[in-house]
Design a protein around this motif. Structure first.
Motif, PDB file in Angstrom:
ATOM      1  N   LYS A   1      -5.741  13.110  11.016  1.00 12.45           N
ATOM      2  CA  LYS A   1      -4.470  13.676  11.622  1.00 12.45           C
ATOM      3  C   LYS A   1      -4.758  14.406  12.909  1.00 12.45           C
ATOM      4  CE  LYS A   1      -3.286  14.721   6.723  1.00 12.45           C
ATOM      5  NZ  LYS A   1      -3.067  15.655   5.778  1.00 12.45           N
ATOM      6  N   LEU A   2      -6.201  14.852  13.117  1.00 11.55           N
ATOM      7  CA  LEU A   2      -6.312  15.545  14.439  1.00 11.55           C
ATOM      8  C   LEU A   2      -6.204  14.578  15.763  1.00 11.55           C
ATOM      9  CD1 LEU A   2      -7.090  17.962  15.924  1.00 11.55           C
ATOM     10  CD2 LEU A   2      -9.578  17.263  15.733  1.00 11.55           C
ATOM     11  N   ILE A   3      -6.642  13.336  15.350  1.00 11.36           N
ATOM     12  CA  ILE A   3      -6.365  12.118  16.299  1.00 11.36           C
ATOM     13  C   ILE A   3      -5.013  11.630  16.700  1.00 11.36           C
ATOM     14  CG2 ILE A   3      -6.910   9.767  16.696  1.00 11.36           C
ATOM     15  CD1 ILE A   3      -9.753  10.173  15.196  1.00 11.36           C
ATOM     16  N   GLN A   4      -4.175  11.757  15.549  1.00 15.84           N
ATOM     17  CA  GLN A   4      -2.937  11.213  15.658  1.00 15.84           C
ATOM     18  C   GLN A   4      -2.344  12.463  16.517  1.00 15.84           C
ATOM     19  OE1 GLN A   4      -0.935  10.769  12.170  1.00 15.84           O
ATOM     20  NE2 GLN A   4       1.059   9.412  13.017  1.00 15.84           N
ATOM     21  N   ALA A   5      -2.521  13.451  16.198  1.00 14.08           N
ATOM     22  CA  ALA A   5      -1.645  14.700  16.952  1.00 14.08           C
ATOM     23  C   ALA A   5      -2.097  14.793  18.332  1.00 14.08           C
ATOM     24  CB  ALA A   5      -1.793  16.048  16.079  1.00 14.08           C
ATOM     25  N   ALA A   6      -3.565  14.709  18.709  1.00 14.56           N
ATOM     26  CA  ALA A   6      -3.872  14.904  20.017  1.00 14.56           C
ATOM     27  C   ALA A   6      -3.522  13.750  20.969  1.00 14.56           C
ATOM     28  CB  ALA A   6      -5.390  14.921  19.983  1.00 14.56           C
ATOM     29  N   GLY A   7      -3.372  12.582  20.313  1.00 19.09           N
ATOM     30  CA  GLY A   7      -3.136  11.599  21.175  1.00 19.09           C
ATOM     31  C   GLY A   7      -1.771  10.996  21.038  1.00 19.09           C
ATOM     32  N   ASN A   8      -0.885  11.783  20.132  1.00 22.61           N
ATOM     33  CA  ASN A   8       0.505  11.394  19.903  1.00 22.61           C
ATOM     34  C   ASN A   8       0.739   9.850  19.379  1.00 22.61           C
ATOM     35  OD1 ASN A   8       3.289  11.618  19.898  1.00 22.61           O
ATOM     36  ND2 ASN A   8       3.712  10.750  21.996  1.00 22.61           N
ATOM     37  N   VAL A   9      -0.426   9.442  18.552  1.00 20.03           N
ATOM     38  CA  VAL A   9      -0.565   8.034  18.119  1.00 20.03           C
ATOM     39  C   VAL A   9       0.424   7.809  17.171  1.00 20.03           C
ATOM     40  CG1 VAL A   9      -2.194   6.077  17.143  1.00 20.03           C
ATOM     41  CG2 VAL A   9      -2.744   8.190  18.662  1.00 20.03           C
ATOM     42  N   GLU A  10       1.425   6.800  16.858  1.00 18.20           N
ATOM     43  CA  GLU A  10       2.237   6.400  15.935  1.00 18.20           C
ATOM     44  C   GLU A  10       1.488   6.043  14.664  1.00 18.20           C
ATOM     45  OE1 GLU A  10       4.639   3.200  17.494  1.00 18.20           O
ATOM     46  OE2 GLU A  10       5.871   4.543  18.984  1.00 18.20           O
ATOM     47  N   GLN A  11       2.409   6.263  13.579  1.00 17.59           N
ATOM     48  CA  GLN A  11       1.583   6.225  12.298  1.00 17.59           C
ATOM     49  C   GLN A  11       1.160   4.663  12.122  1.00 17.59           C
ATOM     50  OE1 GLN A  11       1.250   8.505  10.026  1.00 17.59           O
ATOM     51  NE2 GLN A  11       1.408   8.049   8.244  1.00 17.59           N
ATOM     52  N   ALA A  12       1.994   3.788  12.460  1.00 17.75           N
ATOM     53  CA  ALA A  12       1.708   2.468  12.234  1.00 17.75           C
ATOM     54  C   ALA A  12       0.352   1.999  13.136  1.00 17.75           C
ATOM     55  CB  ALA A  12       2.719   1.453  12.643  1.00 17.75           C
ATOM     56  N   GLU A  13       0.139   2.635  14.334  1.00 23.49           N
ATOM     57  CA  GLU A  13      -1.104   2.225  15.203  1.00 23.49           C
ATOM     58  C   GLU A  13      -2.158   3.001  14.387  1.00 23.49           C
ATOM     59  OE1 GLU A  13      -3.113   0.836  18.228  1.00 23.49           O
ATOM     60  OE2 GLU A  13      -1.126   0.362  17.533  1.00 23.49           O
ATOM     61  N   MET A  14      -1.912   3.955  13.864  1.00 24.78           N
ATOM     62  CA  MET A  14      -3.204   4.662  12.944  1.00 24.78           C
ATOM     63  C   MET A  14      -3.424   3.720  12.041  1.00 24.78           C
ATOM     64  SD  MET A  14      -3.917   7.561  14.649  1.00 24.78           S
ATOM     65  CE  MET A  14      -5.163   8.371  13.156  1.00 24.78           C
ATOM     66  N   PHE A  15      -2.487   3.048  11.045  1.00 24.28           N
ATOM     67  CA  PHE A  15      -3.225   2.379  10.285  1.00 24.28           C
ATOM     68  C   PHE A  15      -3.683   0.888  10.413  1.00 24.28           C
ATOM     69  CE2 PHE A  15      -1.096   5.616   7.497  1.00 24.28           C
ATOM     70  CZ  PHE A  15      -1.811   5.537   6.182  1.00 24.28           C
ATOM     71  N   ASN A  16      -3.223   0.607  11.687  1.00 21.50           N
ATOM     72  CA  ASN A  16      -3.577  -0.737  12.054  1.00 21.50           C
ATOM     73  C   ASN A  16      -5.101  -0.744  12.896  1.00 21.50           C
ATOM     74  OD1 ASN A  16      -1.720  -2.467  11.229  1.00 21.50           O
ATOM     75  ND2 ASN A  16      -0.357  -2.128  12.973  1.00 21.50           N
ATOM     76  N   THR A  17      -5.454   0.836  12.949  1.00 23.63           N
ATOM     77  CA  THR A  17      -6.718   0.808  13.672  1.00 23.63           C
ATOM     78  C   THR A  17      -8.002   1.348  12.903  1.00 23.63           C
ATOM     79  OG1 THR A  17      -5.451   1.127  15.558  1.00 23.63           O
ATOM     80  CG2 THR A  17      -7.711   2.070  15.740  1.00 23.63           C
TER      81      THR A  17
ATOM     82  N   ILE B   1       0.690  -1.311  -0.005  1.00 23.83           N
ATOM     83  CA  ILE B   1      -0.145   0.007   0.026  1.00 23.83           C
ATOM     84  C   ILE B   1       0.857   1.188   0.125  1.00 23.83           C
ATOM     85  CG2 ILE B   1      -1.692   1.071   1.295  1.00 23.83           C
ATOM     86  CD1 ILE B   1      -2.770  -1.502   0.322  1.00 23.83           C
ATOM     87  N   ASP B   2       0.434   2.314  -0.869  1.00 26.08           N
ATOM     88  CA  ASP B   2       1.328   3.370  -0.822  1.00 26.08           C
ATOM     89  C   ASP B   2       0.430   4.429  -0.257  1.00 26.08           C
ATOM     90  OD1 ASP B   2       2.316   5.717  -1.456  1.00 26.08           O
ATOM     91  OD2 ASP B   2       2.262   5.907  -3.629  1.00 26.08           O
ATOM     92  N   SER B   3       0.917   4.646   1.058  1.00 28.30           N
ATOM     93  CA  SER B   3       0.139   5.641   1.900  1.00 28.30           C
ATOM     94  C   SER B   3      -0.057   7.152   1.361  1.00 28.30           C
ATOM     95  CB  SER B   3       0.504   5.562   3.336  1.00 28.30           C
ATOM     96  OG  SER B   3       1.785   5.991   3.404  1.00 28.30           O
ATOM     97  N   GLU B   4       0.737   7.380   0.543  1.00 30.04           N
ATOM     98  CA  GLU B   4       0.811   8.783   0.050  1.00 30.04           C
ATOM     99  C   GLU B   4      -0.164   8.881  -1.308  1.00 30.04           C
ATOM    100  OE1 GLU B   4       4.616  10.250  -0.259  1.00 30.04           O
ATOM    101  OE2 GLU B   4       5.127  10.109   1.737  1.00 30.04           O
ATOM    102  N   SER B   5      -0.781   7.944  -1.732  1.00 29.60           N
ATOM    103  CA  SER B   5      -1.553   7.836  -2.963  1.00 29.60           C
ATOM    104  C   SER B   5      -3.118   8.357  -2.677  1.00 29.60           C
ATOM    105  CB  SER B   5      -1.721   6.544  -3.359  1.00 29.60           C
ATOM    106  OG  SER B   5      -2.234   5.557  -2.723  1.00 29.60           O
ATOM    107  N   TRP B   6      -3.384   8.574  -1.502  1.00 31.51           N
ATOM    108  CA  TRP B   6      -4.815   9.248  -1.451  1.00 31.51           C
ATOM    109  C   TRP B   6      -4.675  10.606  -0.356  1.00 31.51           C
ATOM    110  CZ3 TRP B   6      -3.336   4.816   0.852  1.00 31.51           C
ATOM    111  CH2 TRP B   6      -3.604   4.559   2.162  1.00 31.51           C
TER     112      TRP B   6
END
Length: 336
Positions: A281-297, A269-274
């Protein structure tokens, strides 16, 4: 020991009259979802199952719920969209096999029945079924005192559909080099809310309008109903387009692709293709969630995926666009 006050079911917390009223309102909403095959006989809702448009029809079913997204509905008092989510989670699962959803049965349970809330939920379920061209043919409203917290409820649904025997999509025909098309989601859909609430709510109130959301309130972003892909996917399939696999991207994100991809293959998967929607992005920044965790959730902006031959990818993308979907070429199938 004698009790001077006679006991009653209502006194024990179950209001039969309120239940009858809620059921009556739900039934009226359900009528707006009836397909031509629906027949009513003395209050009994029947489906004419002769399947005249199918040569060898196969029935398929599934059940699902809305999860902790309901917590946002409880906190905001907005209950008119979670019914759409309930339908979406069920019908989107059916169409990944190429099936046409036909009938839906919702279940609504609460500690003390609020008929106005139940009606909002029922209207949402009916709207979801209209979007999926699926008929409500029954259901259940349960009042269970002491079982749920005040003001809370739970929902589940079951959906049944039909697919041509030789049109069942299993993913077995997926080959190396196939392109993965991703259909844009409307937001979080109905997954990952336990993490989303944990990340966001310590920092924002639901009525806040963070600049990242371009004027939209946090409540509206979190309650955005799950997109229903039924009509667009079925329309593309009816053109004869070659689709080797379909996946509903829900909880655990793109790992859902491994339910359909043969074991000797993998998906790159190319995560920059969309374009990833702002709420993620708001969830990731507010919770300091790692990128891999975002894509796994989360679905990260892709709610449904189609695996197609590389030679057909551009044409099939255009077909999805004709039917209202934003389709991205997000990846490719490779040998493991």
């Amino acid at each position: 020991m004698e009790n001077s006050t006679p006991l009653s079911y209502k006194g024990a917390g179950v209001d039969i009259e309120a239940g009858d009223e809620a059921s009556s309102r739900a039934f009226m909403a359900a009528r707006s979802t009836y397909r031509p095959e629906i027949i009513e006989k003395s209050g009994v809702v029947l489906f004419d199952a002769r399947f005249q448009n199918y040569r060898h029809p196969m029935l398929i079913g599934g059940s699902d719920g809305v999860g902790t997204k309901l917590k946002i509905a409880f906190m905001t008092g907005r209950h008119n969209t979670v019914g759409i989510d309930l339908v979406a989670m069920c019908v989107n699962d059916l169409i990944r096999r190429g099936a046409e959803p036909l009938v839906f049965l919702p279940y609504f349970a609460t500690g003390k029945l609020n008929t106005e809330v139940a009606e909002q939920v029922s209207e949402g379920v009916a709207e979801g079924c209209r979007r999926a061209n699926c008929s409500i043919v029954g259901g259940e409203t349960a009042e269970m005192p002491g079982f749920y917290a005040p003001g809370e409820y739970d929902m589940a649904g079951s959906c049944f559909g039909v697919v041509e025997n030789d049109g069942i999509i299993t993913g077995e025909s997926i080959q190396p080099g196939d392109i993965i098309l991703g259909l844009a989601s409307s937001g979080l859909h109905s997954n990952g809310y336990s993490l989303a609430r944990r990340a966001i709510l310590p920092h924002y109130a639901l009525e806040d309008t963070p600049s990242e959301l371009n004027g939209q309130s946090l409540a509206s972003a979190l309650l955005e109903p799950t997109r229903i892909y039924v009509k667009s996917v079925l329309a593309v399939l009816k053109t004869g387009a070659v689709i080797n696999g379909l996946a509903h991207i829900t909880g655990s994100g793109f790992r859902k692709l491994y339910k359909i991809i043969p074991k000797e293959l993998s998906a790159r998967i190319d995560s920059e293709s969309w374009t990833i929607p702002p709420i993620f992005k708001l969830i990731q920044a507010a919770g300091n969630v790692e990128q891999a965790e975002m894509f796994n959730t989360f679905n990260m902006g892709i709610g449904f995926a189609a695996v197609v031959p590389a030679s057909d990818a551009t044409a099939i993308s255009a077909l999805f666009a004709q039917h209202g979907e934003i389709a991205y070429q997000i990846g490719v199938i490779e040998k493991r």
